[in-house]
Design a protein around this motif. Structure first.
Motif, PDB file in Angstrom:
ATOM      1  N   LYS A 253       6.599  -9.692   3.844  1.00  0.00           N
ATOM      2  CA  LYS A 253       7.208 -11.111   3.553  1.00  0.00           C
ATOM      3  C   LYS A 253       7.159 -12.108   4.655  1.00  0.00           C
ATOM      4  O   LYS A 253       7.157 -13.038   4.427  1.00  0.00           O
ATOM      5  N   LYS A 254       7.041 -11.583   5.844  1.00  0.00           N
ATOM      6  CA  LYS A 254       6.894 -12.424   7.044  1.00  0.00           C
ATOM      7  C   LYS A 254       5.620 -12.722   7.540  1.00  0.00           C
ATOM      8  O   LYS A 254       5.277 -13.684   8.185  1.00  0.00           O
ATOM      9  N   TRP A 255       4.453 -12.085   6.853  1.00  0.00           N
ATOM     10  CA  TRP A 255       3.069 -12.425   6.923  1.00  0.00           C
ATOM     11  C   TRP A 255       2.809 -13.845   6.568  1.00  0.00           C
ATOM     12  O   TRP A 255       3.073 -14.342   5.467  1.00  0.00           O
ATOM     13  N   ASN A 256       1.730 -14.512   7.248  1.00  0.00           N
ATOM     14  CA  ASN A 256       1.341 -15.792   6.681  1.00  0.00           C
ATOM     15  C   ASN A 256       0.073 -15.592   5.490  1.00  0.00           C
ATOM     16  O   ASN A 256      -0.213 -14.377   5.517  1.00  0.00           O
ATOM     17  N   LEU A 257      -0.175 -16.672   4.952  1.00  0.00           N
ATOM     18  CA  LEU A 257      -1.326 -16.364   3.959  1.00  0.00           C
ATOM     19  C   LEU A 257      -2.551 -15.784   4.441  1.00  0.00           C
ATOM     20  O   LEU A 257      -3.111 -14.832   3.807  1.00  0.00           O
ATOM     21  N   HIS A 258      -2.944 -16.250   5.588  1.00  0.00           N
ATOM     22  CA  HIS A 258      -4.299 -16.118   6.006  1.00  0.00           C
ATOM     23  C   HIS A 258      -4.230 -14.292   6.599  1.00  0.00           C
ATOM     24  O   HIS A 258      -5.224 -13.811   6.187  1.00  0.00           O
ATOM     25  N   THR A 259      -3.007 -14.074   7.087  1.00  0.00           N
ATOM     26  CA  THR A 259      -2.705 -12.395   7.290  1.00  0.00           C
ATOM     27  C   THR A 259      -3.141 -11.554   6.271  1.00  0.00           C
ATOM     28  O   THR A 259      -3.757 -10.506   5.928  1.00  0.00           O
ATOM     29  N   LYS A 260      -2.437 -12.134   5.013  1.00  0.00           N
ATOM     30  CA  LYS A 260      -2.435 -11.293   3.778  1.00  0.00           C
ATOM     31  C   LYS A 260      -3.922 -11.222   3.013  1.00  0.00           C
ATOM     32  O   LYS A 260      -4.404 -10.164   2.844  1.00  0.00           O
ATOM     33  N   LEU A 261      -4.599 -12.492   3.029  1.00  0.00           N
ATOM     34  CA  LEU A 261      -5.828 -12.496   2.544  1.00  0.00           C
ATOM     35  C   LEU A 261      -6.647 -11.671   3.179  1.00  0.00           C
ATOM     36  O   LEU A 261      -7.727 -10.875   3.038  1.00  0.00           O
ATOM     37  N   THR A 262      -6.428 -11.742   4.760  1.00  0.00           N
ATOM     38  CA  THR A 262      -7.525 -11.080   5.506  1.00  0.00           C
ATOM     39  C   THR A 262      -7.438  -9.503   5.444  1.00  0.00           C
ATOM     40  O   THR A 262      -8.583  -8.818   5.248  1.00  0.00           O
ATOM     41  N   ILE A 263      -6.367  -8.972   5.512  1.00  0.00           N
ATOM     42  CA  ILE A 263      -6.006  -7.633   5.134  1.00  0.00           C
ATOM     43  C   ILE A 263      -6.286  -7.017   4.002  1.00  0.00           C
ATOM     44  O   ILE A 263      -7.047  -6.270   3.623  1.00  0.00           O
ATOM     45  N   GLU A 264      -5.871  -7.943   3.000  1.00  0.00           N
ATOM     46  CA  GLU A 264      -6.311  -7.369   1.594  1.00  0.00           C
ATOM     47  C   GLU A 264      -7.739  -7.118   1.375  1.00  0.00           C
ATOM     48  O   GLU A 264      -8.383  -6.165   0.910  1.00  0.00           O
ATOM     49  N   VAL A 265      -8.588  -8.325   1.535  1.00  0.00           N
ATOM     50  CA  VAL A 265     -10.067  -8.265   1.290  1.00  0.00           C
ATOM     51  C   VAL A 265     -10.586  -7.284   2.360  1.00  0.00           C
ATOM     52  O   VAL A 265     -11.515  -6.659   1.978  1.00  0.00           O
ATOM     53  N   SER A 266     -10.293  -7.240   3.710  1.00  0.00           N
ATOM     54  CA  SER A 266     -10.583  -6.239   4.459  1.00  0.00           C
ATOM     55  C   SER A 266     -10.606  -4.736   3.855  1.00  0.00           C
ATOM     56  O   SER A 266     -11.549  -4.111   3.904  1.00  0.00           O
ATOM     57  N   LEU A 267      -9.462  -4.633   3.309  1.00  0.00           N
ATOM     58  CA  LEU A 267      -9.160  -2.904   2.822  1.00  0.00           C
ATOM     59  C   LEU A 267     -10.131  -2.910   1.408  1.00  0.00           C
ATOM     60  O   LEU A 267     -10.549  -1.808   1.215  1.00  0.00           O
ATOM     61  N   ILE A 268     -10.218  -3.976   0.576  1.00  0.00           N
ATOM     62  CA  ILE A 268     -10.954  -3.751  -0.509  1.00  0.00           C
ATOM     63  C   ILE A 268     -12.429  -3.578  -0.211  1.00  0.00           C
ATOM     64  O   ILE A 268     -13.044  -2.604  -0.742  1.00  0.00           O
ATOM     65  N   LEU A 269     -13.047  -4.202   0.793  1.00  0.00           N
ATOM     66  CA  LEU A 269     -14.515  -4.188   0.948  1.00  0.00           C
ATOM     67  C   LEU A 269     -14.619  -2.927   1.826  1.00  0.00           C
ATOM     68  O   LEU A 269     -15.719  -2.167   1.571  1.00  0.00           O
ATOM     69  N   PHE A 270     -13.766  -2.309   2.625  1.00  0.00           N
ATOM     70  CA  PHE A 270     -13.720  -0.983   3.265  1.00  0.00           C
ATOM     71  C   PHE A 270     -13.721  -0.018   2.199  1.00  0.00           C
ATOM     72  O   PHE A 270     -14.543   0.871   2.177  1.00  0.00           O
ATOM     73  N   ALA A 271     -12.993   0.110   0.930  1.00  0.00           N
ATOM     74  CA  ALA A 271     -12.630   1.220   0.015  1.00  0.00           C
ATOM     75  C   ALA A 271     -14.128   0.846  -0.717  1.00  0.00           C
ATOM     76  O   ALA A 271     -14.703   2.017  -1.027  1.00  0.00           O
ATOM     77  N   ALA A 272     -14.305  -0.211  -1.114  1.00  0.00           N
ATOM     78  CA  ALA A 272     -15.630  -0.258  -2.080  1.00  0.00           C
ATOM     79  C   ALA A 272     -16.677   0.045  -1.406  1.00  0.00           C
ATOM     80  O   ALA A 272     -17.833   0.714  -1.850  1.00  0.00           O
ATOM     81  N   GLY A 273     -17.025  -0.212  -0.147  1.00  0.00           N
ATOM     82  CA  GLY A 273     -18.117  -0.137   0.578  1.00  0.00           C
ATOM     83  C   GLY A 273     -18.446   1.605   0.823  1.00  0.00           C
ATOM     84  O   GLY A 273     -19.310   2.063   0.745  1.00  0.00           O
ATOM     85  N   SER A 274     -16.995   2.136   1.109  1.00  0.00           N
ATOM     86  CA  SER A 274     -17.219   3.451   1.385  1.00  0.00           C
ATOM     87  C   SER A 274     -17.682   4.349  -0.221  1.00  0.00           C
ATOM     88  O   SER A 274     -18.574   5.209   0.089  1.00  0.00           O
ATOM     89  N   VAL A 275     -16.947   3.940  -1.165  1.00  0.00           N
ATOM     90  CA  VAL A 275     -17.289   4.724  -2.316  1.00  0.00           C
ATOM     91  C   VAL A 275     -18.738   4.574  -2.829  1.00  0.00           C
ATOM     92  O   VAL A 275     -19.459   5.223  -3.189  1.00  0.00           O
TER      93      VAL A 275
END
Length: 477
Positions: A253-275
């Motif tokens: 809840k205390k994260w700013n929008l940039h942090t949320k988007l960066t971590i979300e997309v990074s994890l999505i790309l990591f998971a999709a790339g691995s699979v």
């Protein structure tokens, strides 16, 4: 002797104070020159500083002391290596372990550390050192380089935090790696050197290795691979995200929008790339086909992290399936987080564009996410970054095709790797003539500073308009 006769003799007397005033005058002119550039064009200041640093490291690497053979290194090889190090890319035209002396490798490591601090941050530090202060425009430069992670009055503190954070994380990684190199039989100082080199290279997403075969000899050693993998991923998030995590921990809840988007997309790309990487290479005997189940999964995860900017590789990129090479091209172009040591067009750029597409498909007037509205200006910058990146890759690929005569898949792979400062290679960098090396050098430089300075220039250049033309919507799509 008359007074008029004594004047010429007294004028010829050496005055140390006069030389001191002349030296201060030169420093004052230098300060005024840098302040003028910073006030008129922050992007030009960043570009000038980064170019100057690259030229300095080119000169040092071309010296005989930098090569293991004690001979001068050709200009195209010295410049390619210097730009690759300062732009934290990792592409090489000569073997880092065989060609360069210890001094040369140390110069490369210093270049990686300096380049990892970031283009705009580096420009701000230079302005701070010369003028002894950061003006309002200088603070805006630094704030933009860290995605406004803090108020303008705190930028001086934030710059110190960036450097301190880098040193602390790299020291932790080194303390983990050094004991393993000792266990593997290396003497103390060699183990310390290898631990420091790989920790700095990993956190800065540089991909340089000081072993002849890179990190391939350690492909089954999790004690070495996991810290390198963690360093690359953490470094790819960016300093604004790191600072938010330091202040607020895992409190979403205390994260700013940039942090949320960066971590979300990074994890999505990591998971999709691995699979996807695992599925495409699962039965490829030239890469991971002969490995066990767990080793295949780890190799896929390791590759997914490295593809987006790390540059370390456990397999020969020439042996990948064609579909895997295309996947690698896409992930390299995407890159990591803004104001990070990673390259590419950045994950927040991708997030903004997909959110805009989704909003258009739903018929929404605003682009909204996590209770926030994305401003129109941010979307214009994202479009500009994507178009600029695609244009640079296209032009670079065309020139490389003309110079090398190689196949399109190898040329496109190398061009995207250079632009995205990734460092993965099909060894085309070492095979092309000097003209091709210069093309790749330009791609690395523009990939590191081009889109960043473009985004900064667009975001700082907001002119007030006194009139507005009538709107007319052309047919799109």
């Amino acid at each position: 002797m008359t007074q008029s006769q004594s004047r010429p003799r007294s004028a010829a007397i050496w005055h140390p104070a006069a030389q001191e005033r002349e030296g201060l005058w030169l420093l004052t002119r230098l300060r005024d020159f840098i302040d003028d550039i910073a006030n008129t064009s922050p992007a030009r200041l960043a570009l000038t500083v980064f170019a100057a640093v690259c030229l300095l490291f080119t000169f040092v690497l071309s010296l005989p002391i930098s090569s293991a053979a004690g001979t001068a290194t050709p200009l195209h090889q010295a410049m390619f290596t210097a730009v690759s190090a300062v732009c934290v890319t990792g592409l090489t035209v000569v073997s880092t372990a065989a060609h360069w002396s210890f001094f040369g490798q140390l110069v490369i490591l210093i270049g990686i550390f300096i380049g990892g601090l970031g283009t705009l941050t580096l420009a701000s530090l230079l302005a701070l050192m010369v003028s002894k202060r950061l003006g309002v425009r200088g603070k805006i430069i630094a704030a933009e380089s860290m995605n406004n992670a803090g108020r303008l009055g705190e930028v001086g503190t934030l710059l110190r935090i960036v450097i301190t954070t880098s040193v602390v994380i790299e020291a932790i990684l080194a303390l983990v790696l050094i004991p393993r190199f000792l266990v593997l039989g290396e003497d103390f100082w060699r183990a310390v050197w290898h631990g420091l080199f790989y920790s700095i290279s990993a956190f800065n997403n540089a991909g340089f290795a000081v072993h002849a075969d890179g990190i391939v000899p350690f492909r089954n050693d999790l004690w070495i691979l996991v810290p390198i993998m963690a360093g690359v991923f953490f470094g790819s998030l960016g300093f604004p995200v790191v600072m938010v995590l330091q202040q607020n921990g895992l409190n979403w809840k205390k994260w700013n929008l940039h942090t949320k988007l960066t971590i979300e997309v990074s994890l999505i790309l990591f998971a999709a790339g691995s699979v996807l990487w695992a599925l495409m290479e699962w039965d490829n005997a030239r890469t991971i086909g002969a490995l066990g189940f767990n080793d295949k999964l780890f190799h896929a995860a390791f590759a997914s992290v490295q593809i987006r900017s790390g540059g370390f590789s456990l397999v020969d990129q020439n042996q990948l399936e064609s579909t895997t090479m295309l996947l690698t091209d896409a992930l390299m172009f995407a890159g990591g987080g803004s104001a990070s040591t990673a390259g590419g067009i950045k994950v927040t750029t991708i997030a903004i564009m997909f959110l805009a597409i989704a909003a258009e498909a739903r018929g929404d007037a605003d682009v909204k996410v996590h209770g926030r509205t994305i401003p129109q200006g941010a979307m214009r910058v994202a479009i500009s970054v994507i178009v600029a990146g695609a244009t640079l890759v296209s032009v670079g690929s065309f020139l490389l095709l003309s110079i090398s005569g190689e196949s399109l898949d190898r040329v496109l792979f190398e061009a995207i790797s250079a632009f995205a400062t990734c460092g993965l290679s099909t060894n085309l960098s070492g095979e092309v003539p000097p003209a091709g090396a210069y093309v790749l050098t330009a791609l690395m430089f523009m990939g590191r500073v081009g889109t960043v300075t473009l985004a900064a220039a667009l975001s700082l250049r907001q002119r007030s308009q006194l009139y507005h033309y009538p709107e007319e919507r052309p047919i799109i799509g």
